[in-house]
Design an enzyme around this catalytic site. Structure first.
Site, mmCIF file in Angstrom:
data_model
loop_
_atom_site.group_PDB
_atom_site.id
_atom_site.type_symbol
_atom_site.label_atom_id
_atom_site.label_comp_id
_atom_site.label_asym_id
_atom_site.label_seq_id
_atom_site.Cartn_x
_atom_site.Cartn_y
_atom_site.Cartn_z
ATOM 1 C CG ASP A 1 -18.333 -80.082 -26.749
ATOM 2 O OD1 ASP A 1 -17.357 -80.260 -26.000
ATOM 3 O OD2 ASP A 1 -19.118 -79.120 -26.633
ATOM 4 C CD GLU B 1 -16.472 -82.731 -22.983
ATOM 5 O OE1 GLU B 1 -16.143 -82.996 -21.796
ATOM 6 O OE2 GLU B 1 -17.563 -82.232 -23.281
ATOM 7 C CG ASP C 1 -14.187 -75.105 -23.069
ATOM 8 O OD1 ASP C 1 -14.321 -74.063 -23.740
ATOM 9 O OD2 ASP C 1 -14.950 -76.075 -23.176
#
Length: 500
Positions: A295, A342, A396
């Site tokens: 992430d 990511e 998200d």
């Protein structure tokens, strides 16, 4: 060379279970079977680390970068081990089926854990338990003590503890380990159970041809065992509170940016250790998962740093991080580094250069593809590359249907229709986006389970600007119909993503 395949994003908490929250028990194995039946190769999940009510139960805000979340333990598997009886599980609270009730699940499971630990403690400790504690002592000892102390001081962050404990004085640590030995041992016991249940599930999936894609947040929470045990690796002052914290500047999700509040790393201090803390962290993640989505990958080249006194992320600035040197060190330890970067948001060319240098695949999100720049948009299917992972959306984002109904402008929709060659509706848009992803040249494709089901905005997993009410959506097994499996299987086969 990567194998062309597809998979589903579904976090463990979203699985069906009679105990208020999805877990590592029978439903997880049944979902793996459904993936096999549907000819899927990948099961992507969110971080497995402990969560807390104070952080809105976000899996990205944890008290440990190493520990597992005891809430995911299966009571039914504990019955099979003889640590609980069937009677212990009788008459659980009436939990909602379609959403996680975190507070009620915590209260219920903590009662079960006390019973299970008492039974475990009354017998002889198995050799596997002792081996687990020894093998993981580098993080487990600090975490178990931290968790025990937090249970005694639930309303205090560790920076507010008595100075001797805050600063980890040798005598204070020894006294605490002795005085709270039973609490510490219970935390070790829960971690032992978690990793035992997790690795059993992972082995089952791997034997069925399913690879697990895990998720590793770049940052850790201030009130964590990691920062308490290694304060020299984080940008703290003499009182052990953050000087600067992490976030991102204004972006797609927020006009004022996102102020995450995590302490930033002292990368120079980490480098002096050979990045040992990170090496240990990556090693454990590679044991747990077949691939690791990292992430906020860009934070390894430059990160947005905000003074700890600020209330929003706007007044921050970019600071350089080690980048190439860091990943060279990781590759010395892990020649095969199965990372998914990511790389969403505002990405600078040096980030793509780093990804190309090490062969890390990035992410392509179809919900971002249909803006005014569609012909050159990197998320549009005709611009995809083989070495990437395509998503309709992520945890998200809104769901595909929710995006179509509430976020896509008329112009977005018109561009989508022209791209498809026909108009579609909110009832069918998820299938059309899945089809676009499946036919992509990309080696890997992953769909959130909500998109597979064509669900609306009310089922999205996370709203980044909202601190409460996230991470609650749950799957019902009645939704996994034979017709759904057949339809996905056919699509997987026709686009060359199945070998079963």
């Amino acid at each position: 060379m990567a194998v062309r395949g597809s998979g589903v994003l579904l976090h463990i908490t979203s699985l069906p279970s009679p105990f208020g929250i999805g877990d590592l028990g029978p439903s997880a194995y049944a979902f793996a079977d459904w993936l096999v039946q549907s000819k899927q190769r990948y099961w992507q999940i969110l971080p497995l680390n402990p969560t807390g009510l104070v952080y809105g139960n976000s899996p990205y805000h944890s008290s440990s970068a190493f520990a597992g979340n005891p809430l995911l333990l299966s009571p039914e598997l504990l019955v099979q081990e003889g640590l609980l009886s069937r009677e212990d599980l009788e008459a659980p609270p009436l939990f909602p089926e379609e959403a996680v009730d975190f507070r009620a699940a915590v209260e219920y499971k903590n009662r079960l854990f006390r019973t299970a630990y008492a039974r475990f403690n009354a017998g002889k400790k198995p050799a596997a338990y002792r081996a687990f504690c020894t093998r993981n002592a580098f993080w487990l000892d600090d975490f178990a003590l931290f968790a025990a102390l937090k249970s005694l001081h639930p309303d205090q962050v560790w920076g507010e503890w008595p100075e001797a404990l805050r600063d980890r004085g040798a005598q204070a640590l020894l006294q605490s380990r002795t005085e709270y030995q039973d609490r510490v041992e219970k935390e070790r016991f829960l971690q032992y159970l978690f990793f035992k249940q997790w690795f059993s599930l992972k082995e089952y999936c791997n034997q069925k041809g399913i690879s697990i894609i895990g998720d590793m947040p770049i940052y850790v929470v201030y009130d964590s065992a990691d920062v308490w045990a290694h304060p020299d690796l984080f940008n703290l002052n003499q009182k052990k509170t953050p000087i600067t914290v992490a976030g991102v500047p204004p972006d797609y999700f927020s006009e004022t940016g996102q102020l995450w509040g995590n302490p930033v790393y002292r990368w120079k201090a980490l480098k002096k250790t050979g990045y040992e803390w990170w090496v240990q962290r990556v090693r454990l993640n590679l044991q747990q998962f077949d691939f690791v989505r990292v992430d906020h990958f860009r934070g390894f080249l430059a990160y947005w740093e905000v003074p700890a006194c600020e209330q929003v992320a706007t007044n921050g600035g970019w600071v350089k991080a080690p980048g190439i040197g860091f990943f060279n060190r990781l590759l010395e330890n892990f020649p095969n580094l199965p990372i998914i970067a990511e790389d969403l948001g505002t990405i600078t060319p040096d980030v793509w250069e780093l990804m190309d240098r090490f062969g890390f695949p990035g992410m392509k999100v179809l919900l971002f593809a249909f803006g005014e720049d569609l012909p050159t948009n990197p998320y549009a299917p005709h611009n995809h590359v083989k070495n990437c992972v395509v998503y309709t959306g992520t945890h998200d984002n809104n769901t595909a249907r929710g995006w179509f109904e509430h976020e896509a402008s008329l112009e977005n929709k018109q561009r989508l229709f022209r791209y498809l060659g026909r108009e579609v509706t909110s009832e069918t848009v998820h299938w059309e986006l899945m089809r676009l992803a499946m036919m992509s040249v990309a080696d890997r494709v992953v769909f959130p389970m909500q998109d597979v089901l064509g669900l609306g905005e009310d089922t999205r997993m996370n709203r980044p600007a909202r601190k409460q009410g996230n991470w609650r959506w749950r799957l019902l097994f009645s939704q996994l119909t034979p017709e759904l499996s057949r339809k996905i299987s056919e699509m997987t086969e026709i686009f060359g993503r199945a070998d079963r």
